[in-house]
Design an enzyme around this catalytic site. Sequence first.
Site, PDB file in Angstrom:
ATOM      1  N   LYS A 178      13.239  16.663  10.439  1.00 17.00           N
ATOM      2  CA  LYS A 178      12.551  18.021  10.542  1.00 17.00           C
ATOM      3  C   LYS A 178      13.464  19.114  10.573  1.00 17.00           C
ATOM      4  O   LYS A 178      13.219  20.181  10.374  1.00 17.00           O
ATOM      5  CB  LYS A 178      11.632  18.145  11.927  1.00 17.00           C
ATOM      6  CG  LYS A 178      12.345  17.606  13.178  1.00 17.00           C
ATOM      7  CD  LYS A 178      11.250  17.665  14.454  1.00 17.00           C
ATOM      8  CE  LYS A 178      11.185  16.641  15.198  1.00 17.00           C
ATOM      9  NZ  LYS A 178      12.371  16.217  15.994  1.00 17.00           N
ATOM     10  N   LYS A 237      25.316  16.331  14.059  1.00 14.63           N
ATOM     11  CA  LYS A 237      24.605  17.778  14.216  1.00 14.63           C
ATOM     12  C   LYS A 237      25.553  18.514  14.379  1.00 14.63           C
ATOM     13  O   LYS A 237      25.486  19.908  13.962  1.00 14.63           O
ATOM     14  CB  LYS A 237      23.461  17.486  15.389  1.00 14.63           C
ATOM     15  CG  LYS A 237      22.441  16.798  15.270  1.00 14.63           C
ATOM     16  CD  LYS A 237      21.351  17.253  16.245  1.00 14.63           C
ATOM     17  CE  LYS A 237      20.130  16.451  15.975  1.00 14.63           C
ATOM     18  NZ  LYS A 237      18.835  16.545  16.944  1.00 14.63           N
ATOM     19  N   LYS A 285      18.443  10.566   6.160  1.00 17.66           N
ATOM     20  CA  LYS A 285      17.214  10.396   7.008  1.00 17.66           C
ATOM     21  C   LYS A 285      16.312  11.494   6.615  1.00 17.66           C
ATOM     22  O   LYS A 285      16.988  12.528   6.772  1.00 17.66           O
ATOM     23  CB  LYS A 285      17.122   9.498   8.484  1.00 17.66           C
ATOM     24  CG  LYS A 285      17.508  10.738   9.325  1.00 17.66           C
ATOM     25  CD  LYS A 285      17.253  10.508  10.839  1.00 17.66           C
ATOM     26  CE  LYS A 285      17.515  11.850  11.616  1.00 17.66           C
ATOM     27  NZ  LYS A 285      17.250  11.721  12.964  1.00 17.66           N
TER      28      LYS A 285
HETATM   29  P1  TYM Z   1      13.763  12.944  17.526  1.00 18.05           P
HETATM   30  O1  TYM Z   1      12.857  14.084  17.988  1.00 18.05           O
HETATM   31  O2  TYM Z   1      14.601  13.040  16.305  1.00 18.05           O
HETATM   32  O3  TYM Z   1      12.653  11.997  16.831  1.00 18.05           O
HETATM   33  C1  TYM Z   1      11.635  11.309  17.518  1.00 18.05           C
HETATM   34  C2  TYM Z   1      11.339  10.229  17.191  1.00 18.05           C
HETATM   35  O4  TYM Z   1      11.206   9.875  15.725  1.00 18.05           O
HETATM   36  C3  TYM Z   1      11.909   8.767  15.179  1.00 18.05           C
HETATM   37  N1  TYM Z   1      12.411   9.563  13.840  1.00 18.05           N
HETATM   38  C4  TYM Z   1      12.111   8.673  12.570  1.00 18.05           C
HETATM   39  N2  TYM Z   1      11.918   7.106  12.364  1.00 18.05           N
HETATM   40  C5  TYM Z   1      11.993   6.864  11.262  1.00 18.05           C
HETATM   41  N3  TYM Z   1      12.258   7.614  10.170  1.00 18.05           N
HETATM   42  C6  TYM Z   1      12.892   8.989  10.375  1.00 18.05           C
HETATM   43  N4  TYM Z   1      13.196   9.378   9.288  1.00 18.05           N
HETATM   44  C7  TYM Z   1      12.824   9.556  11.750  1.00 18.05           C
HETATM   45  N5  TYM Z   1      13.080  10.440  12.143  1.00 18.05           N
HETATM   46  C8  TYM Z   1      13.015  10.639  13.407  1.00 18.05           C
HETATM   47  C9  TYM Z   1      13.249   8.833  15.950  1.00 18.05           C
HETATM   48  O5  TYM Z   1      14.130   7.685  15.946  1.00 18.05           O
HETATM   49  C10 TYM Z   1      12.347   8.913  17.290  1.00 18.05           C
HETATM   50  O6  TYM Z   1      11.967   7.670  17.692  1.00 18.05           O
HETATM   51  N6  TYM Z   1      16.668  11.862  21.095  1.00 18.05           N
HETATM   52  C11 TYM Z   1      15.283  11.680  20.569  1.00 18.05           C
HETATM   53  C12 TYM Z   1      14.256  12.259  21.761  1.00 18.05           C
HETATM   54  C13 TYM Z   1      14.339  11.587  22.972  1.00 18.05           C
HETATM   55  C14 TYM Z   1      14.017  10.210  23.474  1.00 18.05           C
HETATM   56  C15 TYM Z   1      14.331  10.278  24.928  1.00 18.05           C
HETATM   57  C16 TYM Z   1      13.449   9.308  22.709  1.00 18.05           C
HETATM   58  C17 TYM Z   1      14.812  12.304  24.048  1.00 18.05           C
HETATM   59  N7  TYM Z   1      14.705  11.530  25.178  1.00 18.05           N
HETATM   60  C18 TYM Z   1      14.091   9.171  25.475  1.00 18.05           C
HETATM   61  C19 TYM Z   1      13.470   8.149  23.399  1.00 18.05           C
HETATM   62  C20 TYM Z   1      13.845   8.096  24.778  1.00 18.05           C
HETATM   63  C21 TYM Z   1      15.240  12.467  19.212  1.00 18.05           C
HETATM   64  O7  TYM Z   1      15.834  13.440  18.995  1.00 18.05           O
HETATM   65  O8  TYM Z   1      14.026  12.135  18.610  1.00 18.05           O
END
Ligand code: TYM
Length: 348
Positions: A210, A124, A207
Amino acid sequence: MSDQTEVLNASFTPRIFSGIQPSGNLTLGNYLGALKRFVQKQDEGIETIYCLVDMHAITVWQDPDALKRQTREAAAAFLASGIDPVKSILFNQSQVGAHAELGWLLNCVARLGWMNRMTQFKDKAGKNAEKASLGLYAYPALMAADILVYQATMVPVGDDQKQHVELTRDIAAKFNHDFGVDHFPAPEPLIEGAAARVMSLRDGSKKMSKSDPADASRINMTDDADTIAKKLRKARTDAEPLPETIDGLAERPEARNLVNIYAELAEQTPSQVVAEFAGRGFGDFKPALADLAVSVLAPISGEMKRLMDDPAEIDRILGQGAERADAIARPVVEKTRDIMGMVRSRQV
Ligand code: TYM
């Protein structure tokens, strides 16, 4: 799970926590890798806590009005996908101050060497790491706090978050060791299914995200039927027909990605999908995938639109969720402060 972890975790109430950043349109990756799993877990008899992590979102610039809209829209996506705000706790992170507070305490436990290994920060921040916010660097410690403030034992996530959940376990173990307590569990990442890593429609090595500047690289949960069909038609693939078995996809990342997406949407295994389409080209496969994607996503996006007509109701749900979350998190933070030796004498 090691025996030691099993013994430690057995002393905690089983609890699931996960979060999604409201930093833009949710994608098919978020849906298949996370949201769909969250809904399944909700009905397994374990307490489920789901959070829109707005404080993570601001680690990169967010327009304030857009952040509000995106947070409500993400909440609508949860509800429309089947999250029941009575069965699960659903809220936005900033309404529960315990996350930030434990985040600071854990900043003092996490080691710089550990943070330096986080691949997502490197991705990032890119070449311009000097200009990245301090929050972006500290983000995984806040994520550890999100999980540990509920003493959660299980964390359903996509594959890209595995390293952060492992860091959470390291932070929890160091805290327990340094203070001679069993205060935090060792949360298990739950990474399941063929869609734990949905890839970009433009580049099978990246991957689906968004935050990708190219909208054509992803399917958004709010895309209409025409847009979904168009994006899938233009998705990068190769010229070969689909093979007889999934082994034939080993060196074909783009084809494998579309097969995995199809499998998850159809509730089949990738092997079943390949068996059905063996020998057929993408001219056949892509329209079938588009129809399937529309049949799953259209009812969800329709319901999201309906929910977005009443933002006050969404805010009410998030507020109530935050109350319930706070009731669990507050005593955990207070206990953490006490363990660390902080005097508390204020009358409340
Ligand atoms: P974030 O917002 O990037 O994504 C949210 C969830 O979606 C999953 N994900 C995907 N799974 C499969 N293929 C993809 N292309 C894909 N893109 C996103 C992510 O693995 C995630 O499960 N740091 C985290 C948010 C967070 C969090 C937490 C998660 C903050 N605190 C505590 C679990 C527990 C994040 O940026 O997810």
